[in-house]
Scaffold this motif. Structure first.
Motif, short mmCIF file in Angstrom:
data_model
loop_
_atom_site.label_atom_id
_atom_site.label_comp_id
_atom_site.label_asym_id
_atom_site.label_seq_id
_atom_site.Cartn_x
_atom_site.Cartn_y
_atom_site.Cartn_z
N VAL A 125 0.87 -1.19 0.00
CA VAL A 125 0.00 0.00 0.00
C VAL A 125 0.90 1.23 0.00
N ILE A 126 0.65 2.13 -0.94
CA ILE A 126 1.48 3.34 -1.07
C ILE A 126 0.85 4.47 -0.26
N VAL A 127 1.67 5.17 0.50
CA VAL A 127 1.24 6.39 1.20
C VAL A 127 2.08 7.55 0.68
N ILE A 128 1.49 8.75 0.70
CA ILE A 128 2.19 9.92 0.19
C ILE A 128 2.90 10.61 1.37
N ALA A 129 4.23 10.60 1.36
CA ALA A 129 4.98 11.21 2.47
C ALA A 129 5.13 12.71 2.21
N PRO A 130 5.03 13.54 3.26
CA PRO A 130 4.77 13.18 4.65
C PRO A 130 3.31 12.76 4.88
N TYR A 131 3.12 11.84 5.82
CA TYR A 131 1.79 11.24 6.01
C TYR A 131 1.47 11.08 7.49
N PHE A 132 0.17 10.95 7.79
CA PHE A 132 -0.31 10.72 9.16
C PHE A 132 0.29 9.40 9.66
N PRO A 133 1.07 9.43 10.77
CA PRO A 133 1.87 8.25 11.15
C PRO A 133 1.05 6.98 11.36
N GLU A 134 -0.21 7.09 11.74
CA GLU A 134 -0.99 5.87 11.98
C GLU A 134 -1.23 5.07 10.71
#
Ligand code: PLP
Length: 394
Positions: A125-134
């Protein structure tokens, strides 16, 4: 003793946001609340609208068995109908029907449910950094690997090419969050279209399905910019919503997941969302607050108060020479640290009783997040400390 080590690790280590907030609370007890400028938590300082109290008072007159009883697992039918009607008014006829909505205990549960609904072990699963740490916790708990794709370092819009580079045959989903925590950016329609083009192109080339999970607890909090409706840009979307921020109800735990009717996998995804809720034990969201959001879903958020804070904070910090990303939404200011090491910068800030959150916990170096969902006085009174902090680097 054999216990689940992953769960142990998540429980034994606090999130750095919560650690700073706990330090702030202890420090306030020591030296007095007015001496500490705690910008760590995203806990709205603005009271819930009067309509919330009125709705609760009306509900309290219901027979207790009706008021406090179990609801159907996805939520009360009349509540889902009202929420769907509201979504159709805002985003166009056909945006949602009652059957497409699953009520949850806030965006945290909505994200966990959405990820469990689509992910298989070994997926990415890709997240866009910076991202909500949870996000990392929820992605890993769903059995996937969390892969970071950096946002554009100048605009903090999504860098569609960075997402393209991060996609592999195992990519199952991309999580996006607009208005954004921690940066305050709102993804433009063109930016979402560029992301959607990449996702469709990669799906075609790899013969896979890639879901877009749109995390939208800050949808109502924007400053004169439009927040585009993500399902209009990309069909294979799930929308995660919460009333924690828009109605200032974070402690009451109420939100929803929407599988839009336009999602090509809709007919299997709706039961998968219900099944994920069932397997996680996330059924039958708080009954009283289901009724409250049915009554209050069209009550506007009090954006004025956050706009005033935003203005005071950005004006104050820019006069002192700080660089930051102009926030278009949410209630966070992303400020460039005055040295490359954001943790060292934070330590200097902390010595002056200023408590922002260093960017490392959001998957990015060299910045701090300043949450301005605090009182206006906290912002104004913190300025001498921000000045001292800047001067300490001259
Ligand atoms: N997603 C983002 C980006 C958030 O900032 C938050 C809370 O701060 C959440 C999800 C969780 O929201 P909720 O309180 O509705 O669970």
């Amino acid at each position: 003793m054999s216990i689940n080590e992953q769960s142990y690790a998540y429980g034994a280590s606090k999130s750095s946001i919560r650690e700073i907030a706990a330090y702030g609370a202890a420090r306030k007890a020591q030296i007095g609340a007015e001496g500490v400028f705690d910008f760590s938590l995203g806990n709205p300082s603005i009271p819930s609208p009067d309509a919330v109290r009125e709705s609760i008072e009306r509900s309290l007159r219901l027979p207790p068995a009706q008021l406090h009883g179990y609801t159907p697992a996805p939520g009360l039918p009349f509540v889902r109908e009202r929420l769907a009607a509201s979504l159709c008014r805002r985003h166009g006829e056909g945006a949602a029907t009652a059957g497409d909505l699953y009520l949850t205990c806030g965006a945290a549960a909505s994200l966990s449910i959405s990820l469990h609904a689509v992910v298989n072990p070994g997926d990415e699963v890709i997240v866009i950094a910076p991202y909500f740490p949870e996000y990392r916790v929820w992605v890993e708990a769903a059995g996937a690997a969390c892969v970071e794709a950096m946002a554009d370092p100048e605009t903090f819009q999504i860098d569609a090419e960075a997402v393209r580079d991060a996609i592999t045959p195992r990519t199952k989903a991309v999580v996006i969050n607009s208005p954004n925590n921690p940066v305050g950016s709102v993804y433009s329609a063109q930016n979402l279209a560029a992301l959607a083009d990449v996702l469709r192109e990669r799906e075609g080339a790899l013969g896979t399905a890639i879901y877009l999970v749109a995390d939208e607890p800050y949808r109502e909090i924007s400053y004169g910019v439009e927040v585009p409706w993500v399902p209009a840009a990309y069909d294979r979307t799930l929308v995660c919503y919460s009333y924690s921020k828009s109605l200032s109800l974070p402690g009451e735990r109420i939100g929803w997941v929407l599988v839009p009717p336009t999602n090509p996998d809709h007919d299997r995804l709706v039961p998968a969302v219900a099944g994920a809720g069932r397997s996680l034990g996330f059924v039958c969201a708080p009954a009283l607050f289901q009724r409250v959001v049915a009554d209050c879903c069209d009550v506007p958020a009090d954006v004025e108060a956050y706009a005033r804070n935003r203005e005071a904070l950005t004006r104050g910090l820019s006069e002192l020479g700080y660089r930051y990303i102009e926030p278009q939404g949410a209630f966070y200011l992303w400020v460039k640290a005055l040295e490359p090491d954001a943790n060292a910068f934070f330590e200097r800030a902390k010595a002056l009783e200023l408590l922002p959150v260093p960017s490392d916990s959001f998957g990015c170096t060299g910045w701090v997040r300043v949450g301005y969902c605090v009182s206006y006085e906290t912002i104004v009174n913190s300025m001498p400390a921000w000045r001292k902090l800047a001067e300490s680097y001259r």
